[in-house]
Scaffold this motif. Structure first.
Motif, short mmCIF file in Angstrom:
data_model
loop_
_atom_site.label_atom_id
_atom_site.label_comp_id
_atom_site.label_asym_id
_atom_site.label_seq_id
_atom_site.Cartn_x
_atom_site.Cartn_y
_atom_site.Cartn_z
N ASN A 30 -48.99 89.22 13.66
CA ASN A 30 -47.66 89.72 14.02
C ASN A 30 -46.74 89.64 12.81
O ASN A 30 -46.87 88.74 11.97
CB ASN A 30 -47.07 88.88 15.16
CG ASN A 30 -47.85 89.04 16.45
OD1 ASN A 30 -48.75 89.88 16.54
ND2 ASN A 30 -47.52 88.24 17.46
N MET A 31 -45.78 90.55 12.76
CA MET A 31 -44.81 90.55 11.67
C MET A 31 -43.55 91.29 12.13
O MET A 31 -43.54 91.96 13.17
CB MET A 31 -45.39 91.23 10.43
CG MET A 31 -45.73 92.71 10.62
SD MET A 31 -46.49 93.48 9.15
CE MET A 31 -45.12 93.39 8.01
N LEU A 32 -42.47 91.13 11.39
CA LEU A 32 -41.24 91.86 11.69
C LEU A 32 -41.44 93.35 11.39
O LEU A 32 -42.02 93.71 10.37
CB LEU A 32 -40.08 91.32 10.85
CG LEU A 32 -39.59 89.91 11.20
CD1 LEU A 32 -38.57 89.44 10.18
CD2 LEU A 32 -38.97 89.89 12.61
N LYS A 33 -40.92 94.16 12.26
CA LYS A 33 -41.09 95.60 12.10
C LYS A 33 -40.43 96.10 10.82
O LYS A 33 -40.93 97.00 10.14
CB LYS A 33 -40.50 96.32 13.31
CG LYS A 33 -40.77 97.82 13.31
CD LYS A 33 -40.31 98.47 14.61
CE LYS A 33 -40.67 99.95 14.66
NZ LYS A 33 -40.27 100.56 15.95
N ARG A 34 -39.30 95.46 10.48
CA ARG A 34 -38.59 95.91 9.28
C ARG A 34 -39.36 95.61 7.99
O ARG A 34 -39.07 96.18 6.94
CB ARG A 34 -37.20 95.27 9.22
CG ARG A 34 -37.18 93.78 8.98
CD ARG A 34 -35.77 93.30 8.64
NE ARG A 34 -35.73 91.87 8.38
CZ ARG A 34 -35.37 90.96 9.26
NH1 ARG A 34 -35.04 91.33 10.51
NH2 ARG A 34 -35.33 89.67 8.95
N ASP A 35 -40.34 94.71 8.07
CA ASP A 35 -41.13 94.37 6.89
C ASP A 35 -42.36 95.26 6.72
O ASP A 35 -43.11 95.10 5.75
CB ASP A 35 -41.57 92.90 6.95
CG ASP A 35 -40.40 91.95 6.73
OD1 ASP A 35 -39.38 92.39 6.15
OD2 ASP A 35 -40.50 90.78 7.12
N LYS A 95 -43.63 101.21 4.01
CA LYS A 95 -43.25 102.57 4.37
C LYS A 95 -44.48 103.42 4.71
O LYS A 95 -44.42 104.28 5.58
CB LYS A 95 -42.46 103.22 3.23
CG LYS A 95 -41.08 102.62 3.02
CD LYS A 95 -40.33 103.36 1.91
CE LYS A 95 -38.93 102.80 1.74
NZ LYS A 95 -38.18 103.49 0.65
N VAL A 96 -45.54 103.17 4.00
CA VAL A 96 -46.80 103.88 4.28
C VAL A 96 -47.85 102.82 4.59
O VAL A 96 -48.51 102.30 3.69
CB VAL A 96 -47.24 104.75 3.08
CG1 VAL A 96 -48.51 105.52 3.44
CG2 VAL A 96 -46.13 105.71 2.67
N PRO A 97 -48.03 102.48 5.87
CA PRO A 97 -49.02 101.46 6.22
C PRO A 97 -50.43 101.92 5.89
O PRO A 97 -50.73 103.11 5.88
CB PRO A 97 -48.83 101.29 7.74
CG PRO A 97 -47.49 101.87 8.04
CD PRO A 97 -47.29 102.97 7.04
N PRO A 98 -51.34 100.98 5.61
CA PRO A 98 -52.74 101.35 5.37
C PRO A 98 -53.33 102.09 6.57
O PRO A 98 -52.96 101.83 7.72
CB PRO A 98 -53.43 99.99 5.15
CG PRO A 98 -52.32 99.08 4.72
CD PRO A 98 -51.09 99.54 5.43
N GLN A 99 -54.23 103.02 6.30
CA GLN A 99 -54.82 103.81 7.38
C GLN A 99 -55.60 102.96 8.37
O GLN A 99 -55.75 103.34 9.54
CB GLN A 99 -55.74 104.88 6.79
CG GLN A 99 -55.00 105.95 6.00
CD GLN A 99 -55.92 107.04 5.47
OE1 GLN A 99 -57.15 106.92 5.57
NE2 GLN A 99 -55.34 108.09 4.93
N SER A 100 -56.08 101.81 7.93
CA SER A 100 -56.89 100.96 8.82
C SER A 100 -56.03 100.12 9.76
O SER A 100 -56.55 99.39 10.60
CB SER A 100 -57.79 100.04 7.99
OG SER A 100 -57.00 99.18 7.18
#
Length: 649
Positions: A117-122, A125-130
């Motif tokens: 889990n993590m904060l959405k704001r962190d 901008k381009v999350p890994p495809q996996s």
């Protein structure tokens, strides 16, 4: 005047031994040889620099405010001063716990899916495809990473070489002026150049008013640029550490910035500026450029030097991976112990295992001899020649080569032609590069021995400043030069005290390597040879004349003016002594001209004779001399020669 002699009228800077001006750093190196009173004065001045005590009038106070006499300061803080100067364990950061990252990988397996889990704001901008991202409450998200993926996790590491030559403990250059955003090496450049200018004993405004603006030159650089957080170090690391670059990191990181800072913030100069690097010989490269311009008459005043803050984890690791540094493990092997002797990490010409990284800033001020006589400058020596030669074809860019044979022998030959054979063969000494590597101890001693044989020199004293302050890269030969000036003043050659014996593979038939301070008062030194060897084949050797020898020469050239010069020099020396007292109390009066009124470009006027700049006592004048006049003839004469050739058949 033809054949102007470049004379040293000021010098300053900071190294692991302390402040250069008034020979504080040199006195630290030969402390045990000094008379008792001078030992006390040296310890007390270093205690002030290291912020252990402050001085108010004639009284000293410790950090708790208690009043102390000079003798009490010496008694209470001598050991701290000794322990907090010269080469020692790295204090700028923890060398056993360097922040770093370890790359880890997860393979494509359902059983090895990573969920966190993590904060959405962190989120990137381009999350890994996996990544599969699921929103949770309170602005959190759940991330499930499937497939092959790589991560960086915090993983501190340890330097294999934990010794370094650092500025004295407790002395922070940034405390002495408004240094916001400045990399450490540029802070040091400002302090070093300021120290040199103050040491002259003549106000800079008076010097500047005595010459044209373009007759002043600044020659300075840093070999590795500014690699700390505020310069290229932070620039290159920012994104990989999840941070951002700043608008200042690129310009402040340039290796020409030491020259730019001295011009803009110390001198306010519009004169010549030059930033040259030659690896570990860089100081002698800028020195040669300044000597060249003063001898030719292009410049009448030159401020030259280097600043290098090379004690960083990255630079240390880079040199260690070259097997160039003396590692803790190898130091232990040399001594047969389990604990490395960091104080003796640098061992030139002894049983050694690599050099010791350090930081330093050194600057000197040169004048042509005529201006020095006119202004009554105190002359600490002269540099008539600096020779630089490359190695030719090399099997390894870092290996020593033949270029130093040329530069060194030319320096000795030049010295004989200037001051005579007796001064060189009987009254000279050598400040060797002395890097403390096995290759250096054999190759440099062999070349000096060959020069000694060629010029019939016996028992030639050889010393190595790096045994005290380490290898400060671009500033290294500056450390050597200011130490040589100390020898001229105190008639003592610092011994190589970090070794117990000279290694058997070191050439010694004609050479003398003192292991303790060598008193030469009965055989006063006229000449010093400063030798430097840099990676890539950057070999340089400087010839430095003692102030006594220079005074003898100038008394002949300026016989009619010399008594008047001596009277003016008394005033200069008194002013320099006042600054020395102030600086010994760590009241450094750093020159930092940021925020002063700028030169109004609208006030600049240009004519056919030259350029007038507001605020400068003299104008820049154009030279009307044509250096190629002998190659030119009148148009009529040229046509007369060509006409017979143009007659048709």
């Amino acid at each position: 005047m033809p054949n102007s002699l470049p004379v040293i009228v000021g010098f300053g800077g900071y190294s692991a031994a302390g402040r250069s001006s008034s020979h504080q750093a040199f006195r630290r190196m030969i402390l045990e040889t000094l008379p008792a009173e001078e030992q006390v004065n040296t310890v007390v001045s270093l205690a002030c620099l290291m912020a252990q005590v402050t001085k108010e009038g004639e009284t000293y106070r410790d950090q708790q405010g208690a009043e102390l006499s000079a003798a009490e300061v010496d008694q209470q803080f001598r050991q701290q001063v000794l322990d907090g100067t010269l080469i020692r364990k790295i204090e700028l950061f923890d060398p056993a716990n360097i922040p770093g990252h370890k790359k880890i990988s997860f393979t494509d397996s359902p059983d090895q899916a990573v969920q966190f889990n993590m904060l959405k704001r962190d989120l990137p901008k381009v999350p890994p495809q996996s990544w599969q991202v699921r929103d949770l409450e309170d602005g959190n998200v759940e991330v499930t990473a499937t497939g092959s993926s790589q991560y960086l996790i915090e993983s501190p590491y340890e330097l294999i070489a934990k010794a370094a030559g650092q500025l004295p403990s407790g002395f922070n250059p940034s405390d002495h002026y408004n240094s916001r955003f400045h990399p450490r090496s540029l802070q040091m450049a400002l302090l070093g150049a300021s120290d040199a200018v103050h040491s002259i004993g003549i106000p800079w405004d008076k010097i500047a008013a005595s010459v044209a603006p373009d007759e002043v030159g600044v020659y300075s650089s840093s070999a590795l640029s500014q690699m700390t957080e505020e310069g290229f170090g932070g620039l290159l690391q920012a994104r990989l550490r999840g941070g951002r670059t700043t608008a200042k990191q690129v310009p402040l990181g340039l290796n020409s910035m030491p020259a730019d800072f001295v011009n803009a913030y110390v001198l306010g100069s519009v004169g010549h500026t030059e930033a040259i690097t030659g690896a570990c010989a860089s100081f002698l490269y800028v020195l040669q450029a300044a000597v060249r311009d003063i001898r030719s008459g292009r410049r009448r005043v030159a401020i030259l030097g280097n600043a290098e803050a090379g004690v960083t984890p990255e630079i240390s690791e880079g040199f260690a991976n070259m097997s160039a540094l003396g590692s803790d493990e190898n130091l232990c092997k040399l001594d047969g112990t389990d604990t490395p002797d960091w104080r003796r990490a640098s061992r030139p010409f002894g049983h050694n295992c690599g050099f010791t990284l350090s930081e330093a800033t050194q600057y000197i001020v040169l004048m042509d001899d005529a201006l020095a006589i006119e202004l009554g400058a105190d002359i600490h020596g002269a540099v008539p020649e600096v020779f630089i030669n490359a190695d030719g074809v090399k099997k390894s860019i870092s290996a020593p080569g033949v270029g130093n044979y040329i530069s060194f022998s030319k320096a000795v030959a030049a010295a004989i032609s200037i001051v005579g054979e007796d001064s060189v063969t009987k009254h000279s000494f050598v400040h060797a590069h002395g890097s403390s590597t096995p290759a250096n101890r054999t190759t440099e001693s062999h070349l000096i021995e060959q020069v000694a044989i060629a010029f019939d020199i016996y028992d030639w004293p050889i010393t190595a400043t790096k045994s005290y302050v380490g290898h400060s890269l671009s500033t290294a030969s500056g450390d050597q030069l200011v130490s040589a000036l100390g020898t001229f003043k105190y008639q003592t050659i610092p011994g190589i005290k970090t070794i117990t014996e000279v290694a058997p593979d070191v050439a010694q038939e004609r050479l003398r390597f003192p292991l303790q301070d060598l008193d030469v008062s009965g055989n006063k030194m006229d000449v010093a040879f400063i030798n430097s060897k840099g990676f890539g084949g950057n070999n340089a050797t400087a010839l430095v004349l003692s102030p006594t020898k220079v005074e003898e020469m100038l008394a002949v050239r300026y016989a009619d003016q010399f008594n008047q010069y001596l009277d003016l020099r008394k005033v200069t020396r008194a002013a320099a002594a006042e600054y020395a007292v102030q600086a010994d109390a760590a009241q450094l009066d750093v020159i930092y001209r940021f925020g002063e009124p700028l030169i109004e470009e609208a006030g600049v006027t240009i004519s056919t004779e030259g350029v007038h700049i507001p605020g400068f006592a003299r104008d820049v004048t154009f030279s009307r001399e044509n250096p190629w006049q002998d190659m030119q003839q009148s148009a009529a004469a040229v046509q007369a020669q060509l006409d017979p050739l143009c007659v048709p058949d």
